[in-house]
Design a protein around this motif. Structure first.
Motif, PDB file in Angstrom:
ATOM      1  N   LEU A  54       0.845  -1.186   0.000  1.00 50.21           N
ATOM      2  CA  LEU A  54       0.000   0.000   0.000  1.00 50.21           C
ATOM      3  C   LEU A  54       0.884   1.239   0.000  1.00 50.21           C
ATOM      4  O   LEU A  54       1.748   1.398   0.866  1.00 50.21           O
ATOM      5  CB  LEU A  54      -0.907   0.017   1.231  1.00 50.21           C
ATOM      6  CG  LEU A  54      -1.723  -1.249   1.507  1.00 50.21           C
ATOM      7  CD1 LEU A  54      -2.487  -1.102   2.824  1.00 50.21           C
ATOM      8  CD2 LEU A  54      -2.688  -1.538   0.367  1.00 50.21           C
ATOM      9  N   ARG A  55       0.673   2.128  -0.961  1.00 46.15           N
ATOM     10  CA  ARG A  55       1.442   3.377  -1.013  1.00 46.15           C
ATOM     11  C   ARG A  55       0.918   4.321   0.074  1.00 46.15           C
ATOM     12  O   ARG A  55      -0.243   4.711   0.054  1.00 46.15           O
ATOM     13  CB  ARG A  55       1.285   4.050  -2.377  1.00 46.15           C
ATOM     14  CG  ARG A  55       1.841   3.278  -3.547  1.00 46.15           C
ATOM     15  CD  ARG A  55       1.597   4.006  -4.863  1.00 46.15           C
ATOM     16  NE  ARG A  55       2.540   5.099  -5.026  1.00 46.15           N
ATOM     17  CZ  ARG A  55       3.443   5.170  -6.009  1.00 46.15           C
ATOM     18  NH1 ARG A  55       3.530   4.194  -6.898  1.00 46.15           N
ATOM     19  NH2 ARG A  55       4.258   6.182  -6.113  1.00 46.15           N
ATOM     20  N   ILE A  56       1.793   4.687   0.993  1.00 46.31           N
ATOM     21  CA  ILE A  56       1.483   5.696   2.008  1.00 46.31           C
ATOM     22  C   ILE A  56       2.348   6.897   1.652  1.00 46.31           C
ATOM     23  O   ILE A  56       3.553   6.899   1.934  1.00 46.31           O
ATOM     24  CB  ILE A  56       1.787   5.196   3.435  1.00 46.31           C
ATOM     25  CG1 ILE A  56       1.098   3.849   3.692  1.00 46.31           C
ATOM     26  CG2 ILE A  56       1.368   6.238   4.461  1.00 46.31           C
ATOM     27  CD1 ILE A  56      -0.409   3.878   3.635  1.00 46.31           C
ATOM     28  N   PRO A  57       1.804   7.907   0.993  1.00 45.78           N
ATOM     29  CA  PRO A  57       2.645   8.949   0.385  1.00 45.78           C
ATOM     30  C   PRO A  57       3.605   9.610   1.371  1.00 45.78           C
ATOM     31  O   PRO A  57       3.184  10.306   2.296  1.00 45.78           O
ATOM     32  CB  PRO A  57       1.620   9.958  -0.156  1.00 45.78           C
ATOM     33  CG  PRO A  57       0.373   9.165  -0.334  1.00 45.78           C
ATOM     34  CD  PRO A  57       0.383   8.152   0.765  1.00 45.78           C
ATOM     35  N   SER A  58       4.900   9.330   1.170  1.00 43.08           N
ATOM     36  CA  SER A  58       5.961   9.887   2.027  1.00 43.08           C
ATOM     37  C   SER A  58       5.723   9.582   3.507  1.00 43.08           C
ATOM     38  O   SER A  58       6.165  10.321   4.381  1.00 43.08           O
ATOM     39  CB  SER A  58       6.097  11.396   1.795  1.00 43.08           C
ATOM     40  OG  SER A  58       6.377  11.666   0.445  1.00 43.08           O
ATOM     41  N   GLY A  59       5.006   8.492   3.772  1.00 40.54           N
ATOM     42  CA  GLY A  59       4.726   8.101   5.150  1.00 40.54           C
ATOM     43  C   GLY A  59       3.640   8.902   5.822  1.00 40.54           C
ATOM     44  O   GLY A  59       3.420   8.759   7.026  1.00 40.54           O
ATOM     45  N   ILE A  60       2.937   9.750   5.062  1.00 43.29           N
ATOM     46  CA  ILE A  60       1.903  10.607   5.650  1.00 43.29           C
ATOM     47  C   ILE A  60       0.567   9.871   5.607  1.00 43.29           C
ATOM     48  O   ILE A  60       0.087   9.479   4.548  1.00 43.29           O
ATOM     49  CB  ILE A  60       1.783  11.935   4.874  1.00 43.29           C
ATOM     50  CG1 ILE A  60       3.118  12.672   4.895  1.00 43.29           C
ATOM     51  CG2 ILE A  60       0.683  12.809   5.461  1.00 43.29           C
ATOM     52  CD1 ILE A  60       3.187  13.830   3.925  1.00 43.29           C
ATOM     53  N   THR A  61      -0.038   9.696   6.753  1.00 47.44           N
ATOM     54  CA  THR A  61      -1.300   8.967   6.822  1.00 47.44           C
ATOM     55  C   THR A  61      -2.210   9.645   7.841  1.00 47.44           C
ATOM     56  O   THR A  61      -1.892  10.701   8.372  1.00 47.44           O
ATOM     57  CB  THR A  61      -1.045   7.489   7.172  1.00 47.44           C
ATOM     58  OG1 THR A  61      -2.271   6.757   7.084  1.00 47.44           O
ATOM     59  CG2 THR A  61      -0.454   7.325   8.561  1.00 47.44           C
ATOM     60  N   ASN A  62      -3.349   9.040   8.110  1.00 48.20           N
ATOM     61  CA  ASN A  62      -4.271   9.569   9.108  1.00 48.20           C
ATOM     62  C   ASN A  62      -4.935   8.414   9.836  1.00 48.20           C
ATOM     63  O   ASN A  62      -4.751   7.240   9.481  1.00 48.20           O
ATOM     64  CB  ASN A  62      -5.304  10.491   8.452  1.00 48.20           C
ATOM     65  CG  ASN A  62      -6.097   9.804   7.357  1.00 48.20           C
ATOM     66  OD1 ASN A  62      -6.638   8.714   7.537  1.00 48.20           O
ATOM     67  ND2 ASN A  62      -6.167  10.445   6.186  1.00 48.20           N
ATOM     68  N   VAL A  63      -5.714   8.736  10.835  1.00 44.44           N
ATOM     69  CA  VAL A  63      -6.325   7.707  11.683  1.00 44.44           C
ATOM     70  C   VAL A  63      -7.242   6.805  10.871  1.00 44.44           C
ATOM     71  O   VAL A  63      -7.230   5.577  11.046  1.00 44.44           O
ATOM     72  CB  VAL A  63      -7.089   8.358  12.855  1.00 44.44           C
ATOM     73  CG1 VAL A  63      -7.914   7.318  13.605  1.00 44.44           C
ATOM     74  CG2 VAL A  63      -6.120   9.031  13.817  1.00 44.44           C
ATOM     75  N   ASN A  64      -8.028   7.371   9.974  1.00 49.42           N
ATOM     76  CA  ASN A  64      -8.964   6.552   9.204  1.00 49.42           C
ATOM     77  C   ASN A  64      -8.237   5.543   8.322  1.00 49.42           C
ATOM     78  O   ASN A  64      -8.672   4.387   8.192  1.00 49.42           O
ATOM     79  CB  ASN A  64      -9.858   7.452   8.340  1.00 49.42           C
ATOM     80  CG  ASN A  64     -10.861   8.230   9.160  1.00 49.42           C
ATOM     81  OD1 ASN A  64     -11.225   7.811  10.265  1.00 49.42           O
ATOM     82  ND2 ASN A  64     -11.315   9.358   8.651  1.00 49.42           N
ATOM     83  N   GLU A  65      -7.132   5.955   7.725  1.00 43.02           N
ATOM     84  CA  GLU A  65      -6.355   5.023   6.911  1.00 43.02           C
ATOM     85  C   GLU A  65      -5.756   3.918   7.765  1.00 43.02           C
ATOM     86  O   GLU A  65      -5.727   2.749   7.360  1.00 43.02           O
ATOM     87  CB  GLU A  65      -5.259   5.768   6.156  1.00 43.02           C
ATOM     88  CG  GLU A  65      -5.772   6.622   5.016  1.00 43.02           C
ATOM     89  CD  GLU A  65      -4.686   7.363   4.273  1.00 43.02           C
ATOM     90  OE1 GLU A  65      -5.007   8.002   3.256  1.00 43.02           O
ATOM     91  OE2 GLU A  65      -3.519   7.307   4.707  1.00 43.02           O
ATOM     92  N   MET A  66      -5.295   4.267   8.937  1.00 40.35           N
ATOM     93  CA  MET A  66      -4.712   3.256   9.814  1.00 40.35           C
ATOM     94  C   MET A  66      -5.774   2.281  10.332  1.00 40.35           C
ATOM     95  O   MET A  66      -5.518   1.089  10.488  1.00 40.35           O
ATOM     96  CB  MET A  66      -3.973   3.916  10.973  1.00 40.35           C
ATOM     97  CG  MET A  66      -2.670   4.606  10.565  1.00 40.35           C
ATOM     98  SD  MET A  66      -1.422   3.464   9.865  1.00 40.35           S
ATOM     99  CE  MET A  66      -1.739   3.637   8.099  1.00 40.35           C
ATOM    100  N   TYR A  67      -6.973   2.789  10.577  1.00 44.57           N
ATOM    101  CA  TYR A  67      -8.080   1.897  10.937  1.00 44.57           C
ATOM    102  C   TYR A  67      -8.369   0.923   9.796  1.00 44.57           C
ATOM    103  O   TYR A  67      -8.672  -0.253  10.020  1.00 44.57           O
ATOM    104  CB  TYR A  67      -9.340   2.695  11.266  1.00 44.57           C
ATOM    105  CG  TYR A  67      -9.412   3.214  12.686  1.00 44.57           C
ATOM    106  CD1 TYR A  67      -9.068   2.404  13.768  1.00 44.57           C
ATOM    107  CD2 TYR A  67      -9.849   4.513  12.947  1.00 44.57           C
ATOM    108  CE1 TYR A  67      -9.133   2.874  15.074  1.00 44.57           C
ATOM    109  CE2 TYR A  67      -9.919   4.998  14.252  1.00 44.57           C
ATOM    110  CZ  TYR A  67      -9.557   4.174  15.314  1.00 44.57           C
ATOM    111  OH  TYR A  67      -9.619   4.635  16.595  1.00 44.57           O
ATOM    112  N   LYS A  68      -8.275   1.423   8.563  1.00 45.37           N
ATOM    113  CA  LYS A  68      -8.532   0.553   7.416  1.00 45.37           C
ATOM    114  C   LYS A  68      -7.465  -0.541   7.310  1.00 45.37           C
ATOM    115  O   LYS A  68      -7.784  -1.708   7.050  1.00 45.37           O
ATOM    116  CB  LYS A  68      -8.577   1.388   6.130  1.00 45.37           C
ATOM    117  CG  LYS A  68      -8.813   0.609   4.860  1.00 45.37           C
ATOM    118  CD  LYS A  68     -10.054  -0.262   4.928  1.00 45.37           C
ATOM    119  CE  LYS A  68     -11.333   0.530   5.100  1.00 45.37           C
ATOM    120  NZ  LYS A  68     -12.531  -0.363   5.055  1.00 45.37           N
TER     121      LYS A  68
END
Length: 273
Positions: A54-68
């Protein structure tokens, strides 16, 4: 990105079909890998289970993506996830149908896998503390994200000899290891002016090499010119016959530093014009 997503949704079922052909022995490993890498998918040894990146752009993510991601791990009985050196996330031990289902559901949630492997620009890496790093020159986040988006918008059009790795560091500590990338940008300051040092032709793995430094500091607003110039140079000068030599550092080795830098500068000027 909506038009891109429609294209990517349309590719998933075709890829699922190729995955089943591989499992059934109608495609060999190299034939499958030639297709699967571009989707961020690789076969485990034995050819019955797979990994998806899964591409996590430059390591930048959010809580909803991490829940997914957590939801994926629970749904498919995974006891761990793999955080990669290029700030992506890998899920291992999935069936081909599970991989394709993850690909679609991830896309539903604006998480992309296209170009996460294969002969494509990889996830743009960035100093992990950019924006809060002690003694940084400036926050490189907007530039890393812009380059990542630039690549993703064009991801289905690239015909590169092999992968291309780009990184951004926010200061002299070079936390994103720009000196061992195909293309690296290190933030510096001259007085109040924000600029980038540019590094070219580095790499690890087989025949590791430190990058050479471009002769001029560049303004941040020009970053995409230098990125596109590297893409064009790679396509023009890269080795499409021998994959073992199909990286930027081998172009540098073949040309020599002076001619390599002249060639790159020529491509930069062509892009600007």
């Amino acid at each position: 990105m909506d038009s891109l997503k429609e294209v990517l949704y349309g590719e998933i079922e075709e890829f699922r079909e190729k995955g089943h052909k591989f499992i059934n022995g109608e495609l060999n490993l190299m034939q499958f890998k030639h297709v699967s890498g571009g989707f961020g998918v690789y076969s485990h040894k034995g050819g019955k289970e797979f990994m998806i990146r899964l591409r996590i752009p430059s390591g930048i993510t959010n809580v909803n993506e991490m829940y997914k991601v957590h939801e994926f791990a629970n749904k498919y009985g995974l006891d761990k996830i793999h955080l990669t050196t290029r700030q992506a996330i890998q899920l291992h031990g999935l069936s081909i149908d599970e991989v394709c289902d993850v690909m679609k559901e991830a896309l539903d949630n604006n998480i992309y896998t296209r170009g996460a492997g294969g002969d494509y620009p990889r996830n743009v890496a960035m100093a992990p503390l950019s924006g809060v790093e002690k003694d940084e020159a400036f926050d490189v986040t907007p530039y890393a994200v812009a380059v990542g988006n630039y690549f993703l918008e064009r991801i289905t059009t690239y015909k590169l000899p092999r992968k291309l790795k780009v990184s951004f560091s926010s200061g002299k500590e070079d936390a994103a290891h720009c000196t061992v990338q195909d293309l690296g940008f290190v933030a510096v300051k001259e007085g109040d002016k924000e600029l980038f040092e540019v590094y070219l032709g580095g790499g690890l793995g087989q025949n590791p090499k430190k990058a050479v430094k471009y002769g001029e500091l560049i303004e941040p607003k020009e970053v995409l010119y230098y990125v596109e110039a590297m893409v064009r140079m790679f396509m023009a000068e890269g080795d499409y016959e021998n994959r073992n030599k199909a990286r930027i550092r081998y172009i540098l080795e073949r040309m020599g530093e002076e001619n390599f830098l002249k060639c790159y500068k020529k491509h930069v000027e062509e892009v600007k014009n």
